[in-house]
Motif scaffolding. Structure first.
Motif, PDB file in Angstrom:
ATOM      1  N   VAL A  23       0.812  -1.232   0.000  1.00 15.79           N
ATOM      2  CA  VAL A  23       0.000   0.000   0.000  1.00 15.79           C
ATOM      3  C   VAL A  23       0.842   1.278   0.000  1.00 15.79           C
ATOM      4  N   PRO A  24       1.857   1.402   0.851  1.00 14.41           N
ATOM      5  CA  PRO A  24       2.622   2.658   0.866  1.00 14.41           C
ATOM      6  C   PRO A  24       3.532   2.855  -0.344  1.00 14.41           C
ATOM      7  N   ARG A  25       3.656   1.818  -1.201  1.00 11.79           N
ATOM      8  CA  ARG A  25       4.474   1.904  -2.422  1.00 11.79           C
ATOM      9  C   ARG A  25       5.923   2.244  -2.087  1.00 11.79           C
ATOM     10  N   SER A  26       6.425   1.637  -1.011  1.00 10.87           N
ATOM     11  CA  SER A  26       7.768   1.954  -0.513  1.00 10.87           C
ATOM     12  C   SER A  26       8.697   0.750  -0.462  1.00 10.87           C
ATOM     13  N   TYR A  30       7.925  -2.976   5.122  1.00  6.54           N
ATOM     14  CA  TYR A  30       7.341  -1.717   5.581  1.00  6.54           C
ATOM     15  C   TYR A  30       6.753  -1.849   6.977  1.00  6.54           C
ATOM     16  N   ALA A  31       6.078  -2.951   7.261  1.00 12.53           N
ATOM     17  CA  ALA A  31       5.399  -3.101   8.554  1.00 12.53           C
ATOM     18  C   ALA A  31       6.371  -3.085   9.719  1.00 12.53           C
ATOM     19  N   ARG A  32       7.615  -3.422   9.479  1.00 16.60           N
ATOM     20  CA  ARG A  32       8.624  -3.358  10.537  1.00 16.60           C
ATOM     21  C   ARG A  32       9.275  -1.974  10.605  1.00 16.60           C
ATOM     22  N   PHE A  33       9.765  -1.503   9.458  1.00  9.77           N
ATOM     23  CA  PHE A  33      10.601  -0.303   9.479  1.00  9.77           C
ATOM     24  C   PHE A  33       9.810   0.989   9.614  1.00  9.77           C
ATOM     25  N   GLY A  64      14.567   6.972  11.692  1.00  8.93           N
ATOM     26  CA  GLY A  64      15.794   7.027  10.923  1.00  8.93           C
ATOM     27  C   GLY A  64      15.725   6.221   9.645  1.00  8.93           C
ATOM     28  N   HIS A  65      14.788   5.270   9.594  1.00 11.18           N
ATOM     29  CA  HIS A  65      14.622   4.484   8.367  1.00 11.18           C
ATOM     30  C   HIS A  65      13.702   5.243   7.408  1.00 11.18           C
ATOM     31  N   PRO A  66      13.936   5.132   6.086  1.00 15.06           N
ATOM     32  CA  PRO A  66      13.061   5.827   5.124  1.00 15.06           C
ATOM     33  C   PRO A  66      11.589   5.448   5.265  1.00 15.06           C
ATOM     34  N   TYR A  76       9.972   4.861   8.044  1.00 15.73           N
ATOM     35  CA  TYR A  76       9.438   5.653   9.157  1.00 15.73           C
ATOM     36  C   TYR A  76       9.133   7.073   8.679  1.00 15.73           C
ATOM     37  N   ALA A  77      10.092   7.676   7.950  1.00 13.80           N
ATOM     38  CA  ALA A  77       9.887   9.035   7.458  1.00 13.80           C
ATOM     39  C   ALA A  77       8.702   9.098   6.508  1.00 13.80           C
ATOM     40  N   HIS A  78       8.590   8.109   5.628  1.00 15.56           N
ATOM     41  CA  HIS A  78       7.459   8.066   4.699  1.00 15.56           C
ATOM     42  C   HIS A  78       6.141   7.964   5.459  1.00 15.56           C
ATOM     43  N   HIS A  79       6.132   7.123   6.478  1.00 11.44           N
ATOM     44  CA  HIS A  79       4.892   6.899   7.215  1.00 11.44           C
ATOM     45  C   HIS A  79       4.446   8.166   7.939  1.00 11.44           C
ATOM     46  N   VAL A  80       5.368   8.806   8.629  1.00 10.56           N
ATOM     47  CA  VAL A  80       5.012  10.026   9.365  1.00 10.56           C
ATOM     48  C   VAL A  80       4.504  11.096   8.396  1.00 10.56           C
ATOM     49  N   LYS A  81       5.147  11.196   7.232  1.00 13.42           N
ATOM     50  CA  LYS A  81       4.762  12.221   6.262  1.00 13.42           C
ATOM     51  C   LYS A  81       3.383  11.956   5.665  1.00 13.42           C
ATOM     52  N   HIS A  82       3.083  10.704   5.340  1.00 10.24           N
ATOM     53  CA  HIS A  82       1.870  10.393   4.585  1.00 10.24           C
ATOM     54  C   HIS A  82       0.696   9.927   5.452  1.00 10.24           C
TER      55      HIS A  82
END
Length: 524
Positions: A81-84, A88-91, A96-98, A100-106
């Motif tokens: 789903v996040p297209r990352s 993803y479910a762990r990081f 500090g992991h990309p 995490y940054a993607h998740h907080v942003k989106h």
């Protein structure tokens, strides 16, 4: 959310205020079960296999797998789903992991919007297994593998033991069942992959918290007892690499056994893949014995394939299973059939990803098959179940090549040597890259014919194979005819003590690999 500080000095369930209903749900799921030692906790179908190393080592790989050579895998689920990309479910819980940054942003902070909230976003609204399977068959696949459950602890089937499943939420559809039906309607063998064994420790970061403001000390949603059956109960056994890939928790061992047995019993796969060594000692061996015995009862003979890895924790006995090498190959001809699993991109779809092309896949496949192996290729899917352009192009190009050259792949066996040439991929997992040249040739054999698969176009259009030189100990017989697959025309060749020289037709230039068929007395 509960602060990390409130957990200090108090039992986990008391600190989070787990209510009686939630506790009852955990008990039903087996979270509080005692160590599984009795036969009634690890029930196996009656048959010749027992959960002992000696018994499992009597396993013989079925002919269908040895003939198939090429399978396609749908390594697909909510983590797309996040297209990352993968894990993803762990990081998303690792600052500090990309991811995490993607998740907080989106989506927001993981204390407020966690992986449990990603799952409903996976709708699979364009998922058409019938149309996809047609493309997989055309591309040369002889077996298909569906993701059963990844490390994210989300079952993609109508799970009897787990409320977090695809029929109950997300697409609200039996994904495994839909894949199975489409595959079997087309005569393909069907498999499932289970990555559940590692989930208990892999998901450990979901119970953690930021170590900086403004969320310092505030737990992520994994610490919420209402979702302990997704994220697992609180524990102090973090995943630190493959050495601790599997938990020592007997309660989780029983959960794993119950759920994977449910998958086996209700979907009757021809292949079962575990992402690691055989999990959990006697528990895992009991599951394999059950799988083999139940398959014999249904098929009349053993047709089941179990893939496991000589990688990280867990048990590995090459005689008891078909070894899987993740994103890698073996060196030389292995005496036992084996399998490479790889992907044309990341394991889950990622924007701006780098993709394998058809020449990459075809040359790698030729190398693997020449060494007595199979390739299981994940073809990346969008979250909605449709194919990215790169995956569409790959499947179309594979269909074109396989339409002409599949004879040199399907149903073949290794020859006296796997090949010749300057390029040899390093053996082992995560070593799949190789820059093949026109001097690299891989051999396969079938029905008295020898196939030479050339990995490029010689500059002068003349192929030179030193292994097939006159008076060669490997090919002492005569060479009477050489032809390119897809053409009935006999090619001009000359055999000397230096090698076999074949003049290739100009029309073969530009192919990802050129497959030649050689016939003669005693050649294969």
């Amino acid at each position: 959310m509960v602060s990390r500080r409130s957990l200090l000095g108090a039992p986990f369930w008391a600190a989070v205020g787990m209510n009686a209903a939630a506790q009852a749900h955990q008990d039903r799921a087996g979270q509080g079960s005692p160590a599984p030692t009795a036969a009634d906790q690890l029930p196996i179908a009656s048959g010749p296999f027992q959960p002992s190393v000696e018994s499992l080592k009597t396993y013989q790989t079925p002919a269908w797998f040895r003939d198939a050579k090429f399978g396609i895998w749908a390594h697909w689920g909510p983590q797309a789903v996040p297209r990352s990309g993968d894990w993803y479910a762990r990081f998303m819980y690792v600052p500090g992991h990309p991811h995490y940054a993607h998740h907080v942003k989106h989506y927001g902070h993981p204390s407020e919007f966690g992986y449990k909230d990603i799952i409903p976003l996976w709708k699979a609204e364009k998922f058409d297994p019938e149309a996809l399977m047609d493309r997989y068959v055309a591309a040369g696949a002889k077996y298909f593998v569906s993701m059963g459950v990844h490390h994210d602890n989300f079952d993609l089937w109508n799970s009897r033991h787990h409320r977090w499943n695809a029929l109950a939420m997300g697409p609200k559809r039996d994904i495994v069942g839909a894949w199975r039906d489409a595959a079997r309607r087309r005569g393909l063998r069907f498999g499932v992959s289970e990555h559940l064994g590692a989930s208990h420790n892999w998901f450990w970061p979901s119970h953690q918290y930021d170590q900086f403001w403004p969320k310092l000390g505030v737990d992520y949603d994994g610490a919420d007892a209402r979702y302990a059956d997704l994220y697992h109960p609180k524990h102090d056994e973090p995943y630190k690499g493959h050495e601790t890939w599997y938990t020592t928790s007997p309660a989780f061992h029983q959960i794993w056994f119950n759920r994977v047995r449910d998958l086996i019993d209700n979907y009757e796969p021809d292949l079962l893949y575990s992402d690691g060594g055989i999990p959990f000692g006697e528990v895992g061996r009991s599951l394999i014995a059950h799988y083999y015995n139940s398959n014999i009862a249904k098929q009349g003979r053993l047709e089941a394939v179990y893939n496991c890895k000589a990688l990280g924790s867990g048990e590995f006995y090459p005689e008891a299973c078909v070894q899987d090498v993740e994103r890698g190959v073996m060196s030389g001809i292995n005496p036992r059939p084996w399998q490479t699993d790889t992907s044309n991109g990341d394991w889950f779809f990622a924007d701006d990803d780098k993709y394998k092309t058809a020449p990459d896949v075809i040359r790698m496949l030729a190398d693997i098959v020449s060494k007595n192996g199979n390739m299981l290729l994940n073809v990346a899917l969008y979250p909605d179940g449709s194919l990215p352009l790169e995956s569409q192009t790959l499947l179309s190009d594979l269909a074109q090549w396989m339409g002409t050259n599949a004879e040199a792949i399907h149903g073949t066996r290794p020859w006296a040597v796997h090949g010749e040439g300057p390029t040899e991929t390093a053996s082992g997992a995560f070593n799949e890259s190789a820059a093949y040249t026109a001097e690299d040739v891989r051999f396969t054999a079938k029905d008295g014919a020898l196939y030479a698969i050339v990995m490029g176009w010689p500059r002068d259009g003349v192929l030179r194979i030193q292994t097939l030189a006159e008076e060669s100990a490997l090919a002492p017989g005569s060479i009477e005819r050489v032809e390119a697959l897809g053409s009935a025309e006999s090619l001009s060749f000359e055999r000397s003590r230096k090698g076999l020289e074949i003049r290739l037709p100009d029309g073969l230039a530009g192919q990802a690999a050129i497959a030649l068929k050689l016939r003669g007395q005693g050649l294969a």
